[in-house]
Design a protein around this motif. Structure first.
Motif, mmCIF file in Angstrom:
data_model
loop_
_atom_site.group_PDB
_atom_site.id
_atom_site.type_symbol
_atom_site.label_atom_id
_atom_site.label_comp_id
_atom_site.label_asym_id
_atom_site.label_seq_id
_atom_site.Cartn_x
_atom_site.Cartn_y
_atom_site.Cartn_z
ATOM 1 N N ASP A 37 65.938 65.598 8.436
ATOM 2 C CA ASP A 37 66.963 65.403 9.465
ATOM 3 C C ASP A 37 67.422 63.947 9.502
ATOM 4 O O ASP A 37 68.619 63.670 9.665
ATOM 5 N N ASN A 38 66.477 63.022 9.360
ATOM 6 C CA ASN A 38 66.854 61.608 9.287
ATOM 7 C C ASN A 38 67.732 61.344 8.066
ATOM 8 O O ASN A 38 68.712 60.590 8.135
ATOM 9 N N ALA A 39 67.383 61.952 6.939
ATOM 10 C CA ALA A 39 68.180 61.782 5.723
ATOM 11 C C ALA A 39 69.600 62.282 5.938
ATOM 12 O O ALA A 39 70.580 61.625 5.549
ATOM 13 N N TYR A 40 69.745 63.450 6.569
ATOM 14 C CA TYR A 40 71.076 63.994 6.835
ATOM 15 C C TYR A 40 71.883 63.060 7.730
ATOM 16 O O TYR A 40 73.085 62.838 7.515
ATOM 17 N N LYS A 41 71.235 62.517 8.758
ATOM 18 C CA LYS A 41 71.937 61.611 9.670
ATOM 19 C C LYS A 41 72.379 60.341 8.951
ATOM 20 O O LYS A 41 73.472 59.809 9.216
ATOM 21 N N LEU A 42 71.559 59.860 8.043
ATOM 22 C CA LEU A 42 71.928 58.668 7.271
ATOM 23 C C LEU A 42 73.062 58.967 6.301
ATOM 24 O O LEU A 42 73.956 58.138 6.091
ATOM 25 N N ILE A 43 73.040 60.138 5.705
ATOM 26 C CA ILE A 43 74.160 60.558 4.843
ATOM 27 C C ILE A 43 75.442 60.638 5.670
ATOM 28 O O ILE A 43 76.509 60.152 5.251
ATOM 29 N N ASP A 44 75.347 61.216 6.869
ATOM 30 C CA ASP A 44 76.515 61.306 7.750
ATOM 31 C C ASP A 44 77.058 59.916 8.080
ATOM 32 O O ASP A 44 78.279 59.706 8.106
ATOM 33 N N ALA A 45 76.168 58.968 8.339
ATOM 34 C CA ALA A 45 76.596 57.604 8.658
ATOM 35 C C ALA A 45 77.323 56.971 7.476
ATOM 36 O O ALA A 45 78.328 56.271 7.647
ATOM 37 N N ALA A 46 76.815 57.220 6.273
ATOM 38 C CA ALA A 46 77.457 56.675 5.074
ATOM 39 C C ALA A 46 78.835 57.287 4.864
ATOM 40 O O ALA A 46 79.792 56.595 4.489
ATOM 41 N N VAL A 47 78.942 58.586 5.101
ATOM 42 C CA VAL A 47 80.235 59.258 4.970
ATOM 43 C C VAL A 47 81.227 58.706 5.998
ATOM 44 O O VAL A 47 82.379 58.381 5.675
ATOM 45 N N ALA A 48 80.779 58.578 7.244
ATOM 46 C CA ALA A 48 81.652 58.084 8.313
ATOM 47 C C ALA A 48 82.146 56.674 8.023
ATOM 48 O O ALA A 48 83.280 56.319 8.372
ATOM 49 N N ALA A 49 81.304 55.867 7.377
ATOM 50 C CA ALA A 49 81.681 54.489 7.073
ATOM 51 C C ALA A 49 82.605 54.388 5.861
ATOM 52 O O ALA A 49 83.256 53.362 5.671
ATOM 53 N N GLY A 50 82.647 55.431 5.031
ATOM 54 C CA GLY A 50 83.472 55.392 3.831
ATOM 55 C C GLY A 50 82.732 54.954 2.588
ATOM 56 O O GLY A 50 83.348 54.497 1.615
ATOM 57 N N CYS A 51 81.402 55.091 2.587
ATOM 58 C CA CYS A 51 80.621 54.751 1.386
ATOM 59 C C CYS A 51 80.944 55.723 0.253
ATOM 60 O O CYS A 51 81.339 56.867 0.479
ATOM 61 N N ASP A 52 80.733 55.261 -0.963
ATOM 62 C CA ASP A 52 80.944 56.106 -2.140
ATOM 63 C C ASP A 52 79.702 56.920 -2.490
ATOM 64 O O ASP A 52 79.814 57.977 -3.105
ATOM 65 N N ALA A 53 78.534 56.407 -2.096
ATOM 66 C CA ALA A 53 77.287 57.088 -2.473
ATOM 67 C C ALA A 53 76.172 56.671 -1.526
ATOM 68 O O ALA A 53 76.270 55.666 -0.809
ATOM 69 N N VAL A 54 75.110 57.462 -1.537
ATOM 70 C CA VAL A 54 73.845 57.079 -0.910
ATOM 71 C C VAL A 54 72.783 57.083 -1.998
ATOM 72 O O VAL A 54 72.923 57.761 -3.021
ATOM 73 N N LYS A 55 71.744 56.302 -1.763
ATOM 74 C CA LYS A 55 70.688 56.204 -2.769
ATOM 75 C C LYS A 55 69.321 56.376 -2.115
ATOM 76 O O LYS A 55 69.091 55.918 -0.998
ATOM 77 N N PHE A 56 68.424 57.031 -2.850
ATOM 78 C CA PHE A 56 67.046 57.236 -2.410
ATOM 79 C C PHE A 56 66.105 56.530 -3.387
ATOM 80 O O PHE A 56 66.545 55.922 -4.369
ATOM 81 N N GLN A 57 64.819 56.604 -3.124
ATOM 82 C CA GLN A 57 63.795 56.121 -4.031
ATOM 83 C C GLN A 57 62.851 57.271 -4.343
ATOM 84 O O GLN A 57 62.512 58.051 -3.443
ATOM 85 N N LYS A 58 62.454 57.383 -5.601
ATOM 86 C CA LYS A 58 61.576 58.475 -6.015
ATOM 87 C C LYS A 58 60.349 57.910 -6.731
ATOM 88 O O LYS A 58 60.472 57.175 -7.710
ATOM 89 N N ARG A 59 59.175 58.273 -6.221
ATOM 90 C CA ARG A 59 57.916 57.806 -6.798
ATOM 91 C C ARG A 59 56.953 58.970 -7.016
ATOM 92 O O ARG A 59 56.980 59.946 -6.261
ATOM 93 N N THR A 60 56.091 58.820 -7.994
ATOM 94 C CA THR A 60 54.894 59.641 -8.108
ATOM 95 C C THR A 60 53.774 58.817 -7.491
ATOM 96 O O THR A 60 53.349 57.818 -8.081
#
Length: 314
Positions: A37-60
């Motif tokens: 849910d936090n990820a979705y809200k952050l994606i929404d914020a990026a969309v609202a601001a006009g960002c081109d992309a969002v980025k995550f981090q992936k680890r083992t």
């Protein structure tokens, strides 16, 4: 290949480079704290601001967490737990990323990630991503760089906590044809006197066929805007729902209102930069007629040349 063509890269359906709109990425990283849910809200914020992309981090976690830290206990918002359990707690799995992928498609925004180990590269290759990102901490991991090069995707390389020689070696391992370099200072938050934004010019001069961007970890927006004015074609800033939230990157992140201002002002700056070719704009003709008392010898010669008839060909 002319410089404007050489200094561009493809990120999904976008071409990024000199003369192109700045590609703005909201770095979610692990600021979601393992909560979709936090990820979705952050994606929404990026969309609202006009960002081109969002980025995550992936680890083992078992690869990226030092073995002597696995059993060290720490306080977390979910109670006291070992560090290895915490690393798993904030790590999204495949089903989570399937949902993130679907949500980003629904919101019409790109997403990609920084893999911190080779299995994470293999994991991310299950998705059709516009690029991969190398975190500054991973710049010296040749095995990771080779795995990223083998994907054939554009690789964005952050250069924080690295020496010029280390950067050159990483570029050699990755190859310069399909990378985008990001100047960065890896302190969270970074102090303004350590940002050294002129490194953007240094990287542009040393790697003339490579686009150069900026990955910022400072507090405030002014210095990121200055990076754009200096020629950064890609901008990444950590984003958060609340800078007071629990997590190591929250304090160096931008909240939604700040993100909106940042993207807005980046667009103003890139429009104002122009093409560097001096011209007299139509809006200047009225003031020129009204205010310029002496036309000058150049203007008079230009007027005579314009009045002369075109030579008639035989």
């Amino acid at each position: 290949m002319n410089p404007s063509t050489a200094r561009s890269r493809t990120l999904g359906d976008r071409i990024v480079g000199d003369g192109r709109p700045v590609y703005v990425t909201g770095e979610i990283g692990i600021n979601h704290n393992g909560d979709l849910d936090n990820a979705y809200k952050l994606i929404d914020a990026a969309v609202a601001a006009g960002c081109d992309a969002v980025k995550f981090q992936k680890r083992t976690p078992e690869i990226c967490t030092p073995r002597d830290q696995w059993d060290v206990e720490r306080e977390t918002p979910w109670g006291r737990m070992t560090y290895i359990d915490y690393r798993h707690r904030v790590e999204f799995g495949e089903e989570d990323y399937r949902q993130i992928d679907a949500y980003c498609r629904e919101r019409d925004i790109a997403w990609f990630a920084s893999p911190w180990d080779v299995p994470s590269v293999e994991f991310l290759e299950r998705f059709d991503l516009p690029a991969h990102k190398v975190a500054s901490a991973c710049l010296t991991d040749d095995d990771l760089l080779r795995a990223l090069r083998a994907t054939g995707r554009t690789v964005i390389l952050s250069t924080g906590m690295s020496t010029p020689r280390q950067i050159r070696h990483a570029v050699e391992v990755l190859g310069s044809d399909n990378i985008l370099l990001c100047h960065a200072t890896s302190t969270y938050p970074a102090k303004q006197h350590e940002l050294n934004l002129r490194m953007i010019n240094t990287l542009r001069e040393e790697y003339p066929n490579v686009p150069v961007g900026y990955s910022g970890h400072e507090v405030g927006l002014q210095t990121t805007l200055a990076a754009v004015a200096l020629g950064a074609v890609f901008v990444e800033r950590h984003i958060t729902l609340d800078r007071a939230m629990w997590g190591s990157d929250q304090a160096a992140s931008v909240e939604s209102q700040g993100l909106e201002r940042l993207v807005r002002d980046i667009r103003v700056i890139e429009d104002a930069l122009g093409d560097g070719v001096k011209k007299v704009y139509a809006g200047e003709l009225g003031p020129m007629k009204k205010l310029r008392r002496v036309p000058g010898v150049v203007a008079e010669s230009e007027a005579r040349a314009a009045a002369e008839p075109e030579p008639v060909s035989a």
